[in-house]
Design a protein around this motif. Structure first.
Motif, PDB file in Angstrom:
ATOM      1  N   TRP A  45      -5.615   6.537 -10.399  1.00  0.00           N
ATOM      2  CA  TRP A  45      -5.272   5.277  -9.746  1.00  0.00           C
ATOM      3  C   TRP A  45      -6.574   4.543  -9.398  1.00  0.00           C
ATOM      4  O   TRP A  45      -7.470   5.128  -8.783  1.00  0.00           O
ATOM      5  CB  TRP A  45      -4.495   5.506  -8.451  1.00  0.00           C
ATOM      6  N   ARG A  46      -6.660   3.285  -9.786  1.00  0.00           N
ATOM      7  CA  ARG A  46      -7.862   2.493  -9.476  1.00  0.00           C
ATOM      8  C   ARG A  46      -7.582   1.710  -8.188  1.00  0.00           C
ATOM      9  O   ARG A  46      -7.175   0.556  -8.219  1.00  0.00           O
ATOM     10  CB  ARG A  46      -8.200   1.577 -10.651  1.00  0.00           C
ATOM     11  N   ILE A  47      -7.803   2.378  -7.058  1.00  0.00           N
ATOM     12  CA  ILE A  47      -7.418   1.816  -5.762  1.00  0.00           C
ATOM     13  C   ILE A  47      -8.572   1.116  -5.069  1.00  0.00           C
ATOM     14  O   ILE A  47      -8.378   0.481  -4.028  1.00  0.00           O
ATOM     15  CB  ILE A  47      -6.840   2.906  -4.839  1.00  0.00           C
ATOM     16  N   GLY A  48      -9.775   1.215  -5.610  1.00  0.00           N
ATOM     17  CA  GLY A  48     -10.925   0.618  -4.951  1.00  0.00           C
ATOM     18  C   GLY A  48     -11.431   1.512  -3.822  1.00  0.00           C
ATOM     19  O   GLY A  48     -10.809   2.513  -3.456  1.00  0.00           O
ATOM     20  N   PRO A  73      -3.142  -0.560   0.029  1.00  0.00           N
ATOM     21  CA  PRO A  73      -3.038  -1.836  -0.698  1.00  0.00           C
ATOM     22  C   PRO A  73      -3.326  -1.618  -2.184  1.00  0.00           C
ATOM     23  O   PRO A  73      -4.346  -1.045  -2.548  1.00  0.00           O
ATOM     24  CB  PRO A  73      -4.133  -2.702  -0.053  1.00  0.00           C
ATOM     25  N   ALA A  74      -2.391  -2.051  -3.020  1.00  0.00           N
ATOM     26  CA  ALA A  74      -2.543  -1.871  -4.465  1.00  0.00           C
ATOM     27  C   ALA A  74      -3.068  -3.152  -5.094  1.00  0.00           C
ATOM     28  O   ALA A  74      -2.736  -4.255  -4.663  1.00  0.00           O
ATOM     29  CB  ALA A  74      -1.200  -1.493  -5.094  1.00  0.00           C
ATOM     30  N   ARG A  75      -3.896  -3.013  -6.125  1.00  0.00           N
ATOM     31  CA  ARG A  75      -4.424  -4.176  -6.824  1.00  0.00           C
ATOM     32  C   ARG A  75      -4.720  -3.789  -8.262  1.00  0.00           C
ATOM     33  O   ARG A  75      -4.882  -2.611  -8.586  1.00  0.00           O
ATOM     34  CB  ARG A  75      -5.699  -4.678  -6.140  1.00  0.00           C
ATOM     35  N   ASP A  92      -3.618  -8.754  -6.122  1.00  0.00           N
ATOM     36  CA  ASP A  92      -3.674  -7.892  -4.945  1.00  0.00           C
ATOM     37  C   ASP A  92      -2.322  -7.969  -4.235  1.00  0.00           C
ATOM     38  O   ASP A  92      -1.881  -9.059  -3.855  1.00  0.00           O
ATOM     39  CB  ASP A  92      -4.804  -8.394  -4.041  1.00  0.00           C
ATOM     40  N   VAL A  93      -1.683  -6.818  -4.051  1.00  0.00           N
ATOM     41  CA  VAL A  93      -0.363  -6.801  -3.420  1.00  0.00           C
ATOM     42  C   VAL A  93      -0.430  -7.341  -1.997  1.00  0.00           C
ATOM     43  O   VAL A  93       0.491  -8.032  -1.541  1.00  0.00           O
ATOM     44  CB  VAL A  93       0.239  -5.375  -3.446  1.00  0.00           C
ATOM     45  N   THR A 144       3.798  -6.904 -13.505  1.00  0.00           N
ATOM     46  CA  THR A 144       2.582  -6.363 -12.892  1.00  0.00           C
ATOM     47  C   THR A 144       2.847  -5.911 -11.468  1.00  0.00           C
ATOM     48  O   THR A 144       2.400  -4.840 -11.043  1.00  0.00           O
ATOM     49  CB  THR A 144       1.455  -7.417 -12.910  1.00  0.00           C
ATOM     50  N   TYR A 145       3.588  -6.717 -10.712  1.00  0.00           N
ATOM     51  CA  TYR A 145       3.902  -6.357  -9.329  1.00  0.00           C
ATOM     52  C   TYR A 145       4.718  -5.058  -9.274  1.00  0.00           C
ATOM     53  O   TYR A 145       4.442  -4.172  -8.462  1.00  0.00           O
ATOM     54  CB  TYR A 145       4.661  -7.506  -8.659  1.00  0.00           C
ATOM     55  N   ARG A 146       5.703  -4.943 -10.149  1.00  0.00           N
ATOM     56  CA  ARG A 146       6.530  -3.733 -10.165  1.00  0.00           C
ATOM     57  C   ARG A 146       5.697  -2.507 -10.544  1.00  0.00           C
ATOM     58  O   ARG A 146       5.887  -1.409  -9.988  1.00  0.00           O
ATOM     59  CB  ARG A 146       7.707  -3.887 -11.122  1.00  0.00           C
TER      60      ARG A 146
END
Length: 293
Positions: free
Chosen positions: A132-135, A178-180, A190-191, A225-227
């Motif tokens: 997961w690329r969560i930052g 927070p997902a992006r 960015d969600v 993308t959001y889903r």
């Protein structure tokens, strides 16, 4: 239960950490009702881990790796993936994998091996991995640092039960980070930013086309993308936010249900009530009655 935990023997620098839960305490954790669901077997911090690499053909535990900086790689049966700062790796028990630091820009990482009767349930909300690329998330870094404090405590069960709970909190927090994602155009979706737009429109209507336009995306690309980031449709989350606000209005004020509906942009009180029942599980009148008497 295996006597050994399959960790690397990478030579630790002065500020590196590698801590193994002693076998006696692992056995106690596995039997403790307070910890047996999910507990740490080994944990550590490797700064600029030049030469670090591992191959685990038959891992007997689960492994979580969080890359704080630098670069590395992950290899599974599906191929090889590049890893960089802000990436999270979740490598499940029994699934072959290998990983290592980049030669030129070696990674800095936190890691924890863990096991337990409920691990599958803890991991289920995260969806399919393994990367997961969560930052770089300050809160997650703080949670890893708190978990690493275990090595400074005495070798008694109470400290390890507490560490098991810290690990469980860390795992459950991953599902609400927070997902992006970076789009092909180079822009970031960015969600948190999407949901900020939703919150700004709690008192009126907002359809999928209007929401997608805010982020200069087509309706289809935005929704897909959001889903992928959240597991939910965007309008579903918008309605959830509206109903949460409806609960607050019902909790805090003396407004009638019709007035609450109108404040949320619903002219039809019956439609609002149906949505409220679907999301909250009861009619608005019944929800309000919970606070009376």
């Amino acid at each position: 239960m295996s006597v050994q935990v399959d960790t690397s023997n990478w030579p630790l620098p002065a500020n590196g950490v590698r801590f193994i839960t002693p076998p006696r305490l692992r056995r106690l954790l596995a039997r403790s009702p307070l910890a047996q669901g999910c507990y740490p077997l080994a944990l550590g911090f490797y700064p600029q881990a030049q030469g670090h690499r591992m191959h685990r053909p038959h891992p007997e535990d689960h492994l979580l790796i969080y890359c704080r900086a630098g670069q590395g790689w992950l290899e599974t049966a599906d191929g090889r993936l590049a890893v960089s700062g802000g990436d999270l790796l979740l490598l499940p028990k029994g699934v072959m994998h290998g990983y290592g630091a980049d030669v030129d820009k070696p990674w800095t990482l936190y890691w924890v091996h863990f096991d337990g009767d409920l691990v599958t349930e803890f991991l289920k909300p995260l969806g399919k991995g393994p990367l997961w690329r969560i930052g770089v998330q300050p809160r997650l870094l703080a949670e890893f640092d708190a978990l690493l404090n275990l090595r400074k405590q005495g070798l008694n069960l109470a400290h390890f039960v507490h560490a098991a709970h810290q690990l469980q909190v860390l795992l459950t927090s991953l599902a609400v980070l927070p997902a992006r994602t970076t789009l092909k155009s180079g822009r970031v979706l960015d969600v948190d930013a999407v949901q900020a737009v939703m919150r700004a429109h709690l008192h009126d209507a907002l359809n999928l086309d209007e929401l997608a336009a805010q982020f200069k995306l087509s309706r289809f690309h935005f929704a897909k993308t959001y889903r992928a980031l959240t597991g939910h449709a965007p309008i579903q989350d918008f309605i959830q936010l509206k109903m949460a606000h409806a609960c607050r209005l019902l909790d805090e004020g003396e407004q009638g249900i019709r007035q609450v509906a109108e404040q949320l942009g619903y002219d039809d009180v019956y439609y609002f009530s149906r949505l409220f029942r679907k999301v909250v599980g009861m009619a608005p009148s019944h929800y309000r009655a919970l606070h009376q008497g």
